[in-house]
Motif scaffolding. Structure first.
Motif, mmCIF file in Angstrom:
data_model
loop_
_atom_site.group_PDB
_atom_site.id
_atom_site.type_symbol
_atom_site.label_atom_id
_atom_site.label_comp_id
_atom_site.label_asym_id
_atom_site.label_seq_id
_atom_site.Cartn_x
_atom_site.Cartn_y
_atom_site.Cartn_z
ATOM 1 N N HIS A 93 23.097 -31.189 37.489
ATOM 2 C CA HIS A 93 23.771 -32.332 38.102
ATOM 3 C C HIS A 93 23.078 -32.790 39.382
ATOM 4 O O HIS A 93 23.388 -33.867 39.898
ATOM 5 N N PRO A 97 22.474 -36.866 38.581
ATOM 6 C CA PRO A 97 23.811 -36.821 39.194
ATOM 7 C C PRO A 97 24.834 -37.767 38.572
ATOM 8 O O PRO A 97 25.918 -37.939 39.137
ATOM 9 N N ARG A 99 26.953 -37.624 35.999
ATOM 10 C CA ARG A 99 28.269 -37.050 35.703
ATOM 11 C C ARG A 99 28.978 -36.635 36.989
ATOM 12 O O ARG A 99 30.198 -36.776 37.115
ATOM 13 N N LEU A 100 28.222 -36.114 37.937
ATOM 14 C CA LEU A 100 28.789 -35.745 39.233
ATOM 15 C C LEU A 100 29.382 -36.968 39.924
ATOM 16 O O LEU A 100 30.497 -36.918 40.469
#
Length: 300
Positions: A93, A97, A99-100
């Motif tokens: 992530h 990033p 999905r974060l």
């Protein structure tokens, strides 16, 4: 090795988010990057201390939440010789990033940009994945990474054996400078109180001489601090669970927890400015969201 505090002046308040500079001669390392909105303060802090960007060779991340690691991708460009260390679960992530950011966006909504700034990918070739237990070079010395889940599955603390300093991220709690009160920063979606209590026990076994909190600073009353964190973590879980059993909704529970927590703060002598700082660093509404998510997972 010398440890220095770099205050990132988050939301123009002292102590809300801090990074830590490890120094030994011309060699330097950082623990935490903070969010991109704190980069100017971070780089200014290095410059004021005579640390050139190429002097920083290691950056240790306790976990990937944006207030601790959000500036990593940009910082990799500013610190060209630095290697970044993060738990293996969080590493993907940092590289991507998306999905974060999606997860954080569900919590912070339209405030994402103002709070955290631009979150850039961290190049994979600049990143080292950790499991916990590794002994790592740091500013000409050594730190030891320890796996400490509870706040998040991908959480590490770093212990510097020479001085006894431990950099606790969020698993060591939130405690504003000069304050006596310790708050557990509970957030969705990975909050796990059982794992967190085990991590506190692990910290006790390591027996650090001082705790360095990203949200707060340095504290030497280690046993008192950990006792309070452990007790408050347990009491907040029980507090919310009881109200769920009574059929209260999330808004009602939030109002009760805010009243309860503010009374705890007042009992330990916190003034209004300090109370607000705790709310900025670890808001009640996020804690209730994390607790509700936890009980939902448990079918309770």
């Amino acid at each position: 090795m010398r440890v220095e505090v770099l205050d990132l002046n988050f939301l123009d308040r002292k102590g809300l988010i801090r990074a830590f500079l490890l120094r030994n001669g011309d060699s330097a390392a950082l623990v935490e990057t903070g969010p991109a909105t704190g980069l100017e303060s971070l780089m200014r802090g290095l410059e004021e201390r005579g640390v050139a960007p190429r002097d920083v060779r290691q950056v240790f991340l306790t976990h990937i939440h944006l207030d601790h690691a959000g500036a990593s991708g940009t910082l990799a460009e500013l610190l060209p010789d630095a290697t970044f260390y993060v738990h293996e679960v969080g590493a993907p992530h940092m590289i991507d990033p998306s999905r974060l950011l999606k997860s954080a966006g569900r919590i912070y909504g339209e405030n994402m940009e103002a709070l955290w700034g631009e979150v850039r990918p961290l190049p994979e070739d600049r990143l080292v994945r950790l499991k916990g237990g590794e002994r790592l070079e740091a500013a000409g010395g050594e730190v030891v990474a320890h796996y400490t889940p509870g706040h998040a599955y991908h959480h590490l603390v770093y212990h510097e054996p020479e001085s006894g300093a431990m950099f606790t991220g969020d698993v060591g709690g939130v405690r504003m400078p000069a304050a006596a009160y310790v708050r557990p920063p509970i957030v969705p979606p990975e909050f796990d109180p059982e794992a967190w209590q085990e991590s506190i026990r692990k910290i006790r076994e390591i027996s650090p001489s001082s705790l360095w909190l990203t949200h707060g600073g340095e504290f030497a009353d280690v046993e008192r601090h950990l006792n309070q964190l452990e007790d408050r973590l347990r009491s907040w879980v029980e507090f919310v669970e009881l109200r769920l059993k009574e059929g209260m909704d999330e808004e009602e529970i939030l109002a009760d927890l805010r009243e309860y927590g503010d009374a705890e703060l007042a009992e330990l002598g916190a003034d209004e400015e300090t109370r607000q700082s705790y709310e900025f660093a670890s808001a009640y509404w996020i804690a209730v969201s994390g607790l509700m998510r936890y009980f939902s997972r448990k079918g309770r």
